[in-house]
Design a protein around this motif. Sequence first.
Motif, PDB file in Angstrom:
ATOM      1  N   MET A  87       0.847  -1.171   0.000  1.00 48.45           N
ATOM      2  CA  MET A  87       0.000   0.000   0.000  1.00 48.45           C
ATOM      3  C   MET A  87       0.894   1.236   0.000  1.00 48.45           C
ATOM      4  SD  MET A  87      -2.941   1.130   2.779  1.00 48.45           S
ATOM      5  CE  MET A  87      -2.111   0.459   4.148  1.00 48.45           C
ATOM      6  N   PHE A  88       0.662   2.124  -0.915  1.00 45.69           N
ATOM      7  CA  PHE A  88       1.379   3.395  -1.037  1.00 45.69           C
ATOM      8  C   PHE A  88       2.899   3.226  -1.093  1.00 45.69           C
ATOM      9  CE2 PHE A  88      -2.343   4.449   1.789  1.00 45.69           C
ATOM     10  CZ  PHE A  88      -3.157   4.909   0.773  1.00 45.69           C
ATOM     11  N   PRO A  89       3.396   2.609  -2.143  1.00 42.62           N
ATOM     12  CA  PRO A  89       4.844   2.385  -2.226  1.00 42.62           C
ATOM     13  C   PRO A  89       5.661   3.677  -2.179  1.00 42.62           C
ATOM     14  CG  PRO A  89       3.771   1.880  -4.320  1.00 42.62           C
ATOM     15  CD  PRO A  89       2.678   2.126  -3.317  1.00 42.62           C
ATOM     16  N   GLU A  90       5.076   4.772  -2.621  1.00 40.48           N
ATOM     17  CA  GLU A  90       5.799   6.046  -2.588  1.00 40.48           C
ATOM     18  C   GLU A  90       6.014   6.554  -1.168  1.00 40.48           C
ATOM     19  OE1 GLU A  90       1.430   7.244  -3.234  1.00 40.48           O
ATOM     20  OE2 GLU A  90       2.710   5.533  -3.615  1.00 40.48           O
ATOM     21  N   TYR A  91       5.262   6.000  -0.215  1.00 40.23           N
ATOM     22  CA  TYR A  91       5.388   6.396   1.189  1.00 40.23           C
ATOM     23  C   TYR A  91       5.920   5.261   2.062  1.00 40.23           C
ATOM     24  CZ  TYR A  91       2.710  10.573   0.007  1.00 40.23           C
ATOM     25  OH  TYR A  91       2.288  11.751  -0.539  1.00 40.23           O
ATOM     26  N   ARG A  92       6.547   4.269   1.452  1.00 45.34           N
ATOM     27  CA  ARG A  92       7.022   3.098   2.192  1.00 45.34           C
ATOM     28  C   ARG A  92       7.924   3.493   3.366  1.00 45.34           C
ATOM     29  NH1 ARG A  92       8.945  -0.266  -1.845  1.00 45.34           N
ATOM     30  NH2 ARG A  92       6.826  -0.985  -2.033  1.00 45.34           N
ATOM     31  N   ASP A  93       8.883   4.372   3.113  1.00 48.50           N
ATOM     32  CA  ASP A  93       9.809   4.781   4.181  1.00 48.50           C
ATOM     33  C   ASP A  93       9.077   5.533   5.291  1.00 48.50           C
ATOM     34  OD1 ASP A  93      11.921   3.627   2.817  1.00 48.50           O
ATOM     35  OD2 ASP A  93      12.561   5.519   1.894  1.00 48.50           O
ATOM     36  N   LEU A  94       8.166   6.408   4.906  1.00 49.07           N
ATOM     37  CA  LEU A  94       7.400   7.173   5.885  1.00 49.07           C
ATOM     38  C   LEU A  94       6.520   6.240   6.719  1.00 49.07           C
ATOM     39  CD1 LEU A  94       6.479   9.807   7.161  1.00 49.07           C
ATOM     40  CD2 LEU A  94       4.877  10.102   5.242  1.00 49.07           C
ATOM     41  N   ILE A  95       5.882   5.282   6.084  1.00 46.94           N
ATOM     42  CA  ILE A  95       5.045   4.319   6.803  1.00 46.94           C
ATOM     43  C   ILE A  95       5.892   3.555   7.818  1.00 46.94           C
ATOM     44  CG2 ILE A  95       3.735   2.164   6.578  1.00 46.94           C
ATOM     45  CD1 ILE A  95       2.714   3.300   3.860  1.00 46.94           C
ATOM     46  N   GLU A  96       7.044   3.077   7.401  1.00 45.36           N
ATOM     47  CA  GLU A  96       7.922   2.342   8.316  1.00 45.36           C
ATOM     48  C   GLU A  96       8.371   3.227   9.481  1.00 45.36           C
ATOM     49  OE1 GLU A  96       8.492  -0.924   8.395  1.00 45.36           O
ATOM     50  OE2 GLU A  96       7.074  -0.992   6.726  1.00 45.36           O
ATOM     51  N   ARG A  97       8.657   4.495   9.182  1.00 40.86           N
ATOM     52  CA  ARG A  97       9.074   5.416  10.248  1.00 40.86           C
ATOM     53  C   ARG A  97       7.944   5.639  11.245  1.00 40.86           C
ATOM     54  NH1 ARG A  97       8.650  10.838  11.217  1.00 40.86           N
ATOM     55  NH2 ARG A  97       7.867  11.303   9.140  1.00 40.86           N
ATOM     56  N   LEU A  98       6.735   5.890  10.737  1.00 40.16           N
ATOM     57  CA  LEU A  98       5.594   6.132  11.620  1.00 40.16           C
ATOM     58  C   LEU A  98       5.260   4.894  12.452  1.00 40.16           C
ATOM     59  CD1 LEU A  98       3.274   8.191   9.246  1.00 40.16           C
ATOM     60  CD2 LEU A  98       4.536   9.042  11.236  1.00 40.16           C
ATOM     61  N   LYS A  99       5.344   3.724  11.841  1.00 34.53           N
ATOM     62  CA  LYS A  99       5.094   2.493  12.581  1.00 34.53           C
ATOM     63  C   LYS A  99       6.182   2.278  13.626  1.00 34.53           C
ATOM     64  CE  LYS A  99       4.376  -1.124  10.074  1.00 34.53           C
ATOM     65  NZ  LYS A  99       4.371  -2.085   8.960  1.00 34.53           N
ATOM     66  N   GLY A 100       7.430   2.540  13.261  1.00 33.15           N
ATOM     67  CA  GLY A 100       8.547   2.324  14.171  1.00 33.15           C
ATOM     68  C   GLY A 100       8.562   3.283  15.342  1.00 33.15           C
ATOM     69  N   TYR A 116      -4.001   7.847   3.395  1.00 37.94           N
ATOM     70  CA  TYR A 116      -3.287   8.582   2.353  1.00 37.94           C
ATOM     71  C   TYR A 116      -3.216  10.068   2.692  1.00 37.94           C
ATOM     72  CZ  TYR A 116      -1.896  10.198  -2.270  1.00 37.94           C
ATOM     73  OH  TYR A 116      -1.223  10.785  -3.305  1.00 37.94           O
ATOM     74  N   ALA A 117      -4.314  10.621   3.170  1.00 37.68           N
ATOM     75  CA  ALA A 117      -4.318  12.037   3.552  1.00 37.68           C
ATOM     76  C   ALA A 117      -3.324  12.295   4.680  1.00 37.68           C
ATOM     77  CB  ALA A 117      -5.724  12.462   3.961  1.00 37.68           C
ATOM     78  N   LEU A 118      -3.284  11.394   5.666  1.00 30.06           N
ATOM     79  CA  LEU A 118      -2.325  11.554   6.768  1.00 30.06           C
ATOM     80  C   LEU A 118      -0.882  11.450   6.277  1.00 30.06           C
ATOM     81  CD1 LEU A 118      -3.953   9.506   9.659  1.00 30.06           C
ATOM     82  CD2 LEU A 118      -3.481  11.940   9.649  1.00 30.06           C
ATOM     83  N   LEU A 119      -0.626  10.514   5.389  1.00 31.05           N
ATOM     84  CA  LEU A 119       0.729  10.356   4.851  1.00 31.05           C
ATOM     85  C   LEU A 119       1.161  11.582   4.061  1.00 31.05           C
ATOM     86  CD1 LEU A 119       0.566   6.618   3.781  1.00 31.05           C
ATOM     87  CD2 LEU A 119       1.991   7.586   5.591  1.00 31.05           C
ATOM     88  N   ARG A 120       0.266  12.110   3.258  1.00 32.49           N
ATOM     89  CA  ARG A 120       0.588  13.330   2.500  1.00 32.49           C
ATOM     90  C   ARG A 120       0.899  14.485   3.440  1.00 32.49           C
ATOM     91  NH1 ARG A 120      -3.414  14.928  -1.946  1.00 32.49           N
ATOM     92  NH2 ARG A 120      -1.789  16.482  -2.154  1.00 32.49           N
ATOM     93  N   GLN A 121       0.097  14.607   4.499  1.00 26.07           N
ATOM     94  CA  GLN A 121       0.312  15.670   5.468  1.00 26.07           C
ATOM     95  C   GLN A 121       1.650  15.496   6.180  1.00 26.07           C
ATOM     96  OE1 GLN A 121      -2.683  15.758   8.488  1.00 26.07           O
ATOM     97  NE2 GLN A 121      -1.938  17.648   9.396  1.00 26.07           N
ATOM     98  N   GLU A 122       1.958  14.281   6.605  1.00 22.83           N
ATOM     99  CA  GLU A 122       3.233  14.005   7.276  1.00 22.83           C
ATOM    100  C   GLU A 122       4.408  14.257   6.341  1.00 22.83           C
ATOM    101  OE1 GLU A 122       4.226  13.044  10.436  1.00 22.83           O
ATOM    102  OE2 GLU A 122       2.181  13.627  10.976  1.00 22.83           O
ATOM    103  N   ALA A 123       4.278  13.856   5.085  1.00 23.13           N
ATOM    104  CA  ALA A 123       5.360  14.072   4.116  1.00 23.13           C
ATOM    105  C   ALA A 123       5.592  15.558   3.892  1.00 23.13           C
ATOM    106  CB  ALA A 123       5.032  13.373   2.804  1.00 23.13           C
TER     107      ALA A 123
END
Length: 77
Positions: free
Chosen positions: A1-14, A65-72
């Motif tokens: 899901m959302f490969p363009e935000y893979r690093d951000l997702i991992e950071r937020l989860k971590g 997706y909206a949260l990821l865009r905002q975080e990015a």
Amino acid sequence: MFPEYRDLIERLKGEGTHQRFLSLFEKHNQLDQQIAEMGNRDAGGIHTEIETLKREKLRLKDELYALLRQEAATAAK
């Protein structure tokens, strides 16, 4: 899901500090698993229930997706 935000997702989860993201991510994964399990059953009456769960999963995905865009955007500043 959302490969363009893979690093951000991992950071937020971590980090575990963005509770809204973590809650949505967990619920999305639970729905995904529930839909898969229901799809494996041979029962015609659950089609409507599966469609309802898919709509909820899509709503969660949109919110994620909206949260990821905002975080990015915040991280880019």
